[in-house]
Write a protein that holds these residues in place. Structure first.
Motif, PDB file in Angstrom:
ATOM      1  N   PRO A 143       6.537  20.218  18.220  1.00 44.76           N
ATOM      2  CA  PRO A 143       7.767  19.711  17.612  1.00 44.76           C
ATOM      3  C   PRO A 143       7.658  18.261  17.180  1.00 44.76           C
ATOM      4  CG  PRO A 143       7.989  19.665  19.985  1.00 44.76           C
ATOM      5  CD  PRO A 143       6.611  20.228  19.688  1.00 44.76           C
ATOM      6  N   PHE A 144       6.463  17.814  16.793  1.00 45.76           N
ATOM      7  CA  PHE A 144       6.240  16.452  16.349  1.00 45.76           C
ATOM      8  C   PHE A 144       5.690  16.512  14.921  1.00 45.76           C
ATOM      9  CE2 PHE A 144       5.217  16.586  20.962  1.00 45.76           C
ATOM     10  CZ  PHE A 144       6.336  15.900  21.424  1.00 45.76           C
ATOM     11  N   LEU A 145       6.029  15.526  14.103  1.00 46.78           N
ATOM     12  CA  LEU A 145       5.665  15.569  12.691  1.00 46.78           C
ATOM     13  C   LEU A 145       4.331  14.903  12.390  1.00 46.78           C
ATOM     14  CD1 LEU A 145       9.122  14.897  11.010  1.00 46.78           C
ATOM     15  CD2 LEU A 145       7.954  17.082  11.359  1.00 46.78           C
ATOM     16  N   GLY A 146       3.704  14.296  13.384  1.00 49.22           N
ATOM     17  CA  GLY A 146       2.423  13.642  13.148  1.00 49.22           C
ATOM     18  C   GLY A 146       2.602  12.224  12.621  1.00 49.22           C
ATOM     19  N   VAL A 147       1.486  11.505  12.521  1.00 50.48           N
ATOM     20  CA  VAL A 147       1.508  10.114  12.059  1.00 50.48           C
ATOM     21  C   VAL A 147       1.849  10.085  10.575  1.00 50.48           C
ATOM     22  CG1 VAL A 147       0.108   8.063  11.675  1.00 50.48           C
ATOM     23  CG2 VAL A 147      -0.115   9.334  13.814  1.00 50.48           C
ATOM     24  N   HIS A 148       2.942   9.395  10.233  1.00 55.87           N
ATOM     25  CA  HIS A 148       3.369   9.310   8.842  1.00 55.87           C
ATOM     26  C   HIS A 148       3.636   7.857   8.446  1.00 55.87           C
ATOM     27  CE1 HIS A 148       6.797  10.604  11.425  1.00 55.87           C
ATOM     28  NE2 HIS A 148       7.459   9.659  10.798  1.00 55.87           N
ATOM     29  N   LEU A 149       3.898   7.650   7.170  1.00 55.57           N
ATOM     30  CA  LEU A 149       4.073   6.321   6.597  1.00 55.57           C
ATOM     31  C   LEU A 149       5.507   6.203   6.092  1.00 55.57           C
ATOM     32  CD1 LEU A 149       0.914   6.536   4.260  1.00 55.57           C
ATOM     33  CD2 LEU A 149       0.956   6.101   6.737  1.00 55.57           C
ATOM     34  N   THR A 150       6.219   5.198   6.567  1.00 55.14           N
ATOM     35  CA  THR A 150       7.646   5.104   6.258  1.00 55.14           C
ATOM     36  C   THR A 150       8.005   3.686   5.837  1.00 55.14           C
ATOM     37  OG1 THR A 150       8.108   6.751   7.984  1.00 55.14           O
ATOM     38  CG2 THR A 150       9.977   5.521   7.122  1.00 55.14           C
ATOM     39  N   ARG A 151       8.385   3.519   4.580  1.00 46.94           N
ATOM     40  CA  ARG A 151       8.938   2.237   4.149  1.00 46.94           C
ATOM     41  C   ARG A 151      10.425   2.256   4.451  1.00 46.94           C
ATOM     42  NH1 ARG A 151       8.073  -2.219   0.951  1.00 46.94           N
ATOM     43  NH2 ARG A 151       5.953  -1.571   0.435  1.00 46.94           N
ATOM     44  N   GLY A 152      10.851   1.403   5.389  1.00 46.15           N
ATOM     45  CA  GLY A 152      12.231   1.411   5.842  1.00 46.15           C
ATOM     46  C   GLY A 152      13.162   0.675   4.902  1.00 46.15           C
ATOM     47  N   ILE A 153      14.427   0.668   5.266  1.00 46.70           N
ATOM     48  CA  ILE A 153      15.441   0.057   4.421  1.00 46.70           C
ATOM     49  C   ILE A 153      15.251  -1.450   4.333  1.00 46.70           C
ATOM     50  CG2 ILE A 153      17.207  -0.372   6.192  1.00 46.70           C
ATOM     51  CD1 ILE A 153      17.781   1.276   2.744  1.00 46.70           C
ATOM     52  N   ASP A 154      14.525  -2.033   5.302  1.00 44.99           N
ATOM     53  CA  ASP A 154      14.237  -3.476   5.278  1.00 44.99           C
ATOM     54  C   ASP A 154      12.946  -3.805   4.528  1.00 44.99           C
ATOM     55  OD1 ASP A 154      12.413  -2.424   7.039  1.00 44.99           O
ATOM     56  OD2 ASP A 154      12.890  -3.770   8.711  1.00 44.99           O
ATOM     57  N   GLY A 155      12.274  -2.780   3.995  1.00 47.37           N
ATOM     58  CA  GLY A 155      11.042  -2.996   3.254  1.00 47.37           C
ATOM     59  C   GLY A 155       9.788  -2.972   4.093  1.00 47.37           C
ATOM     60  N   ALA A 156       9.921  -3.003   5.427  1.00 45.77           N
ATOM     61  CA  ALA A 156       8.752  -2.934   6.300  1.00 45.77           C
ATOM     62  C   ALA A 156       8.214  -1.505   6.329  1.00 45.77           C
ATOM     63  CB  ALA A 156       9.106  -3.397   7.708  1.00 45.77           C
ATOM     64  N   VAL A 157       6.889  -1.381   6.461  1.00 48.59           N
ATOM     65  CA  VAL A 157       6.255  -0.060   6.482  1.00 48.59           C
ATOM     66  C   VAL A 157       5.796   0.262   7.900  1.00 48.59           C
ATOM     67  CG1 VAL A 157       4.353   1.351   5.618  1.00 48.59           C
ATOM     68  CG2 VAL A 157       5.536  -0.237   4.077  1.00 48.59           C
ATOM     69  N   HIS A 158       6.392   1.310   8.474  1.00 46.02           N
ATOM     70  CA  HIS A 158       6.004   1.788   9.795  1.00 46.02           C
ATOM     71  C   HIS A 158       4.941   2.869   9.661  1.00 46.02           C
ATOM     72  CE1 HIS A 158       9.664  -0.237  11.202  1.00 46.02           C
ATOM     73  NE2 HIS A 158       9.168  -0.107  12.419  1.00 46.02           N
ATOM     74  N   LEU A 159       3.969   2.832  10.550  1.00 45.31           N
ATOM     75  CA  LEU A 159       2.925   3.832  10.640  1.00 45.31           C
ATOM     76  C   LEU A 159       3.045   4.503  12.002  1.00 45.31           C
ATOM     77  CD1 LEU A 159      -0.032   1.545   9.451  1.00 45.31           C
ATOM     78  CD2 LEU A 159       1.520   2.883   8.013  1.00 45.31           C
ATOM     79  N   GLY A 160       3.175   5.811  12.023  1.00 42.88           N
ATOM     80  CA  GLY A 160       3.313   6.522  13.289  1.00 42.88           C
ATOM     81  C   GLY A 160       4.434   7.531  13.186  1.00 42.88           C
ATOM     82  N   PRO A 161       4.881   8.055  14.309  1.00 40.71           N
ATOM     83  CA  PRO A 161       4.420   7.733  15.661  1.00 40.71           C
ATOM     84  C   PRO A 161       3.386   8.732  16.153  1.00 40.71           C
ATOM     85  CG  PRO A 161       6.414   9.025  15.822  1.00 40.71           C
ATOM     86  CD  PRO A 161       6.090   8.911  14.348  1.00 40.71           C
ATOM     87  N   LEU A 193       0.823  -1.212   0.000  1.00 45.90           N
ATOM     88  CA  LEU A 193       0.000   0.000   0.000  1.00 45.90           C
ATOM     89  C   LEU A 193       0.858   1.265   0.000  1.00 45.90           C
ATOM     90  CD1 LEU A 193      -2.769  -0.933   2.618  1.00 45.90           C
ATOM     91  CD2 LEU A 193      -3.043  -0.772   0.136  1.00 45.90           C
ATOM     92  N   VAL A 194       2.093   1.159   0.472  1.00 49.66           N
ATOM     93  CA  VAL A 194       2.977   2.325   0.579  1.00 49.66           C
ATOM     94  C   VAL A 194       4.276   2.038  -0.159  1.00 49.66           C
ATOM     95  CG1 VAL A 194       4.226   3.847   2.174  1.00 49.66           C
ATOM     96  CG2 VAL A 194       1.981   2.934   2.824  1.00 49.66           C
ATOM     97  N   ARG A 195       4.639   2.931  -1.071  1.00 51.19           N
ATOM     98  CA  ARG A 195       5.870   2.747  -1.835  1.00 51.19           C
ATOM     99  C   ARG A 195       7.092   3.351  -1.144  1.00 51.19           C
ATOM    100  NH1 ARG A 195       4.205   4.322  -8.085  1.00 51.19           N
ATOM    101  NH2 ARG A 195       2.984   2.442  -8.559  1.00 51.19           N
ATOM    102  N   GLY A 196       6.886   4.480  -0.470  1.00 56.09           N
ATOM    103  CA  GLY A 196       8.048   5.204   0.064  1.00 56.09           C
ATOM    104  C   GLY A 196       7.755   5.903   1.368  1.00 56.09           C
ATOM    105  N   LEU A 197       7.927   7.241   1.401  1.00 56.39           N
ATOM    106  CA  LEU A 197       7.762   8.039   2.607  1.00 56.39           C
ATOM    107  C   LEU A 197       6.638   9.044   2.378  1.00 56.39           C
ATOM    108  CD1 LEU A 197      11.529   8.913   3.255  1.00 56.39           C
ATOM    109  CD2 LEU A 197      10.282   6.875   3.981  1.00 56.39           C
ATOM    110  N   VAL A 198       5.652   9.043   3.281  1.00 54.51           N
ATOM    111  CA  VAL A 198       4.506   9.942   3.155  1.00 54.51           C
ATOM    112  C   VAL A 198       4.247  10.593   4.510  1.00 54.51           C
ATOM    113  CG1 VAL A 198       2.096  10.185   2.465  1.00 54.51           C
ATOM    114  CG2 VAL A 198       3.512   8.374   1.438  1.00 54.51           C
ATOM    115  N   TYR A 199       4.261  11.915   4.523  1.00 57.71           N
ATOM    116  CA  TYR A 199       4.103  12.679   5.762  1.00 57.71           C
ATOM    117  C   TYR A 199       2.898  13.614   5.659  1.00 57.71           C
ATOM    118  CZ  TYR A 199       8.720  11.443   7.628  1.00 57.71           C
ATOM    119  OH  TYR A 199       9.799  10.758   8.146  1.00 57.71           O
ATOM    120  N   PRO A 200       2.251  13.910   6.811  1.00 53.57           N
ATOM    121  CA  PRO A 200       1.239  14.962   6.821  1.00 53.57           C
ATOM    122  C   PRO A 200       1.912  16.335   6.891  1.00 53.57           C
ATOM    123  CG  PRO A 200       1.513  14.107   9.027  1.00 53.57           C
ATOM    124  CD  PRO A 200       2.439  13.300   8.136  1.00 53.57           C
TER     125      PRO A 200
END
Length: 402
Positions: A254-272, A240-247
């Motif tokens: 000083p917080f960036l909000g919940v974002h979508l991050t495909r890491g170097i291992d291919g796993a997609v983190h949601l948060g924080p 569902l997520v190809r790369g990095l998506v931020y609000p």
């Protein structure tokens, strides 16, 4: 007995402490550097518990230390990873507005990116889906210089390079006392060993204010820990997520909000999301250290944060306790996600410096006293910019040494 065991002691083997040790050994060949780390290995806290994003610097105001370090450090980090075979990728990222009220802030970010000389492109809804087919928004920015890497591997490489240049790293060495005389600092660790040096660098992260007080210095702030909680997309849904998506970030926090991050291992983190931690190393709600919690609650700055930002904090707590609420926050960017797609992921704790008036310190904060350099606040993009930050601290240490 020798007057000194080494020239410089560095407390903390996170990425900033190890970059400092690396920078010192490069700047002054033969300088005797020793790093003291209470854990059994490097990068066990903030460095090893983040989303691995190499930040471009677009968020940070011109003239701030964050902007200066990120703009310089991001390119250096990519080059360093390439030189040392550390997994990395320059992916670019999207910053997406999902509400009309966010459009002025998005346009301000575009202008800031151009002021910084970053490759930014404005995107409409159709162009957003060209980059991220499942992401929805009214408008977006594509920032071409953002990337991902393994910051734990970067820290371990700093450690190896510093050791090859003669530095020592002592793990399992928790600092319990600090004494000072003219031209000398003595640091005792929990096993009773005393380390004597000409200068001391406090890179203790979550414990930086405590180390400053042990040294007899008033840091003028307190670390208030905030836990950043993540979820992972189920592997079968990671597409569902190809790369990095931020609000679009809210400049009030000083917080960036919940974002979508495909890491170097291919796993997609949601948060924080960001919630108060009940211990400085409180990576879940079950971890409570009464003395640390009592100190946080007794600090007037904590109550002033609560009064000023209680609505924001209530929303973060709700998302922490409710998977449905967390999913709703993610769905603003990624409508296709469901509660069933979320998997537990390790949390991180941010060492947030807070002033007595409740101000959340949003830039790097250094302090110096005779023989000591304190790094009191090293927020994101500290990992991205660890090379120039290490050189900056090393320069300050050289001035202390005279």
């Amino acid at each position: 007995m020798a007057a000194y065991d080494c020239d410089v002691l560095v407390i903390g083997a996170g990425i900033v402490g190890l970059s400092t040790a690396h920078a010192l050994t490069r700047a002054v060949p033969g300088l005797r550097v020793k790093v003291l780390e209470k854990e059994s290995g490097p990068a066990r806290h903030q460095t090893g518990r983040n989303s691995g994003v190499i930040h471009s610097g677009i968020y940070y105001p011109p003239g701030s230390l964050k902007a200066h370090y990120a703009l310089q450090g991001s390119a250096e980090m990519v080059a360093f990873c390439a030189e040392h075979g550390i997994p990395h990728e320059v992916t670019g990222k999207l910053i997406v507005a999902t509400d009309r009220a966010e459009l002025p802030r998005l346009h301000a970010l575009i202008q800031r990116g151009r002021e910084h000389g970053l490759p930014v492109r404005e995107l409409g809804p159709a162009q957003i889906t060209d980059h991220e087919p499942e992401v929805r928004g009214l408008a977006a920015i594509h920032v071409g210089t953002t990337g991902i890497c393994d910051f734990g591997a970067v820290a371990r490489t700093f450690a190896r390079l510093a050791q090859e240049a003669g530095a020592e790293i002592a793990y399992g060495a928790e600092v319990t006392r600090i004494g000072r005389r003219a031209g000398r600092v003595a640091v005792a660790t929990a096993d009773g060993t005393v380390h004597r040096a000409r200068a001391l660098v406090n890179c203790a992260g979550l414990h930086s204010d405590r180390i400053a007080r042990l040294a007899g210095d008033d840091p003028g702030m307190r670390i208030v820990p905030f836990r950043g909680e993540y979820h992972l997309l189920a592997p079968e849904r990671a597409g569902l997520v190809r790369g990095l998506v931020y609000p679009v970030p809210d400049p009030a926090f000083p917080f960036l909000g919940v974002h979508l991050t495909r890491g170097i291992d291919g796993a997609v983190h949601l948060g924080p999301n960001a919630v108060p931690a009940l211990a400085r190393e409180g990576y879940d709600w079950r971890t409570v250290r009464p003395a640390e919690l009592a100190a946080t609650l007794a600090y007037r700055g904590s109550w002033r944060i609560a009064r000023r930002h209680w609505r924001y904090g209530a929303g973060e707590l709700h998302r922490s306790l409710s998977r449905r609420a967390f999913t709703t926050a993610v769905r603003r960017l990624l409508p296709a996600v469901t509660e069933a797609d979320l998997r537990p992921a390790p949390a991180g704790v941010r060492a947030q410096a807070v002033l007595p008036d409740g101000t959340l310190v949003d830039d790097f904060l250094f302090a110096e006293s005779p023989g000591i350099v304190h790094v009191l606040n090293a927020p994101s993009p500290a990992a991205t910019a660890s090379l120039p930050i290490g050189r900056e601290i090393a320069g300050r240490v050289r001035e202390v040494l005279g």
